[in-house]
Design an enzyme around this catalytic site. Structure first.
Site, PDB file in Angstrom:
ATOM      1  N   VAL A 196       8.807 -12.529  -5.529  1.00  0.00           N
ATOM      2  CA  VAL A 196       7.959 -13.171  -6.536  1.00  0.00           C
ATOM      3  C   VAL A 196       6.942 -14.067  -5.844  1.00  0.00           C
ATOM      4  O   VAL A 196       7.305 -14.932  -5.046  1.00  0.00           O
ATOM      5  CB  VAL A 196       8.779 -14.031  -7.526  1.00  0.00           C
ATOM      6  CG1 VAL A 196       7.860 -14.703  -8.543  1.00  0.00           C
ATOM      7  CG2 VAL A 196       9.827 -13.191  -8.231  1.00  0.00           C
ATOM      8  N   GLY A 256      -9.278  -2.804  -3.252  1.00  0.00           N
ATOM      9  CA  GLY A 256      -7.904  -2.573  -2.830  1.00  0.00           C
ATOM     10  C   GLY A 256      -6.887  -3.457  -3.507  1.00  0.00           C
ATOM     11  O   GLY A 256      -5.702  -3.463  -3.127  1.00  0.00           O
ATOM     12  N   LYS A 313       9.200  -9.768 -12.391  1.00  0.00           N
ATOM     13  CA  LYS A 313       9.239 -11.106 -11.792  1.00  0.00           C
ATOM     14  C   LYS A 313       9.740 -12.137 -12.800  1.00  0.00           C
ATOM     15  O   LYS A 313      10.460 -13.075 -12.431  1.00  0.00           O
ATOM     16  CB  LYS A 313       7.852 -11.472 -11.277  1.00  0.00           C
ATOM     17  CG  LYS A 313       7.398 -10.587 -10.120  1.00  0.00           C
ATOM     18  CD  LYS A 313       5.936 -10.778  -9.773  1.00  0.00           C
ATOM     19  CE  LYS A 313       5.511  -9.847  -8.643  1.00  0.00           C
ATOM     20  NZ  LYS A 313       4.065  -9.942  -8.344  1.00  0.00           N
TER      21      LYS A 313
END
Length: 437
Positions: A133, A188, A206
């Site tokens: 996370v 990207g 998460k």
């Protein structure tokens, strides 16, 4: 002088993060040994194709396709393969062999975390996952250790860099969703298939981990309510901007009242409005941030790079040092504190606020009818303003922008459903939740 034996490390996976972890382990061997009190040896790197070209030049002799053989005899196993299988099987094999395991595999932990933590506890091993996370942000260890004696009440997190980058461009540059996604892909930041990011799946995994840690309760991934940003429009973002809000994809984990009068856990992910005065509003680009509210500690902000090979490798190396120090000190691993067993409540039980934009018939009595619908469904109006009036050919139309007081999600959803059925409401343009206010 180092007296403890050299610890052997197995690395599973050599993607963007794995390559950087291997590079840092090889370059910083002496420095890390001084911090740990024992030497470290990278025993090998398990990959599918040892001859595949890689950005980081690493010794060819370290590569192997036999992950199972590499695991046995290793003291610490770093899993950076991603995916569910074979990662799950290999982690269980490593733990059962007595090795400590370090992973950044959020999807695996969110779906099989209870099984893996139980396996670690059974053999006295330790499972570390700081990199799962927030990339380089140290958030797992503070929740797991530093705040273990406090009572965390709420977590608001921007935990996906791709969506934060996109929403930031929509807010500051006026880009639409498609344009922002194209830019993120070109740079990207977004994958060829961006579904996990823009659909909120990455953030939901998460959220499951953060909620499990913060509230000492097993929160499975399928219990996390999830909405992505696919349907978010530039008009919504522009309207939010004009009203002093910014739209962020938030992971929200909090304690809320349970129907039986006790306490439960809510874990959810959705795009929400937050005031520009809130600390999370200042998180731009691909950065992540987690805002933690605790009874004794108060408000705590954790901010930093949420992704990137070197940045995430920093979190992995931190876990390596912790695992190695545990070996030197001796003793079993520390079990996860997940024994509160609070019920995980559905989205309908969450307490939040709505921001609703309506196109209504512009005639006497409409405001009273709208107010009646809100009242009958248990929702209190905090603000209401008529922003525009137009005539599209089917009669005068007014645009109403309504902000609600806090109410259960069930009441707010029922209010919106009733508005859709009303004869005075021509359309519901936008519905967004308000958080952090």
């Amino acid at each position: 002088m180092i007296e403890y034996r050299t610890l052997k490390i197995a690395l599973l996976g050599a993607g963007t993060v794995g390559q950087q972890v291997a590079k840092l382990l090889l370059e910083r061997t002496d420095e890390l040994a001084g911090r740990i009190g024992a030497g470290l040896e990278l025993a090998g790197i398990a990959v599918r194709d040892p001859d595949k070209p890689r950005e980081v030049e690493l010794p060819r002799e370290l590569f192997t396709t036999d992950a199972a053989q590499l695991i046995h005899g290793s003291d610490i196993v770093i899993e950076l393969m991603g995916g569910i299988e074979p990662a799950r099987t290999l982690i269980l094999e490593a733990l059962n062999s007595g090795a400590d395991v370090i992973t950044g595999n959020k999807a695996l932990l969110a779906t099989h975390g209870a099984e893996l933590f139980d396996a670690a506890e059974q053999v006295g091993a330790q499972l570390y996952y700081e990199a799962a996370v927030g990339g380089a942000i140290p958030i797992i260890r503070p929740l797991r250790e530093s705040l273990a004696g406090d009572r965390v009440t709420r977590i608001l997190g921007i935990v996906n860099g791709t969506t934060n980058f996109m929403l930031d461009r929509m807010d500051t540059l006026g880009e639409g969703f498609t344009e922002a996604l194209a830019t993120a892909t070109e740079l990207g930041y977004a994958e060829a298939d961006p579904t996990a990011d823009v659909g909120g799946w990455d953030a939901a995994a998460k959220a499951a981990l953060l909620a499990s840690l913060a509230f000492h309760t097993n929160v499975p991934l399928d219990a996390v309510y999830r909405e992505g940003i696919e349907d978010l429009t530039r008009e919504q973002v522009d309207r939010a901007h004009a009203m002093g809000y910014v739209v962020k994809l938030l992971a929200i984990c909090e304690r809320i009242p349970a129907p039986d009068g006790g306490e439960g856990v809510s874990a959810r992910v959705y795009p929400a409005l937050i005031p520009r005065t809130h600390p999370l509003a200042a998180v731009h680009g691909v950065f992540n941030a987690v805002f933690v509210e605790a009874e004794a500690a108060g408000g705590l902000m954790f901010y930093g790079a949420g992704a990137g090979g070197v940045q995430t490798a920093s979190a992995v190396l931190g876990d390596v040092v912790s695992a190695a120090r545990r070996h030197v000190a001796g003793g079993p691993g520390v079990a996860e504190s997940t024994h509160a067993n609070l019920p995980v409540l559905p989205i309908s039980a969450a307490i939040t606020r709505y921001h609703v934009t309506l196109h209504v018939t512009d005639q006497p009595g409409v405001l009273a009818e709208i107010a009646r619908i809100f009242a009958e469904n248990g929702t209190s109006i905090e603000t209401m303003q008529q922003s525009t009036t137009s005539d599209g050919g089917d009669g005068p139309t007014a645009t109403l922008v309504i902000g609600t007081h806090a109410a259960p999600e069930a009441s707010l959803a029922a209010t919106v459903a009733a508005l859709r059925r009303s004869r005075v409401v021509k359309s519901i343009a936008h519905v967004l939740r308000i958080e952090g206010a």
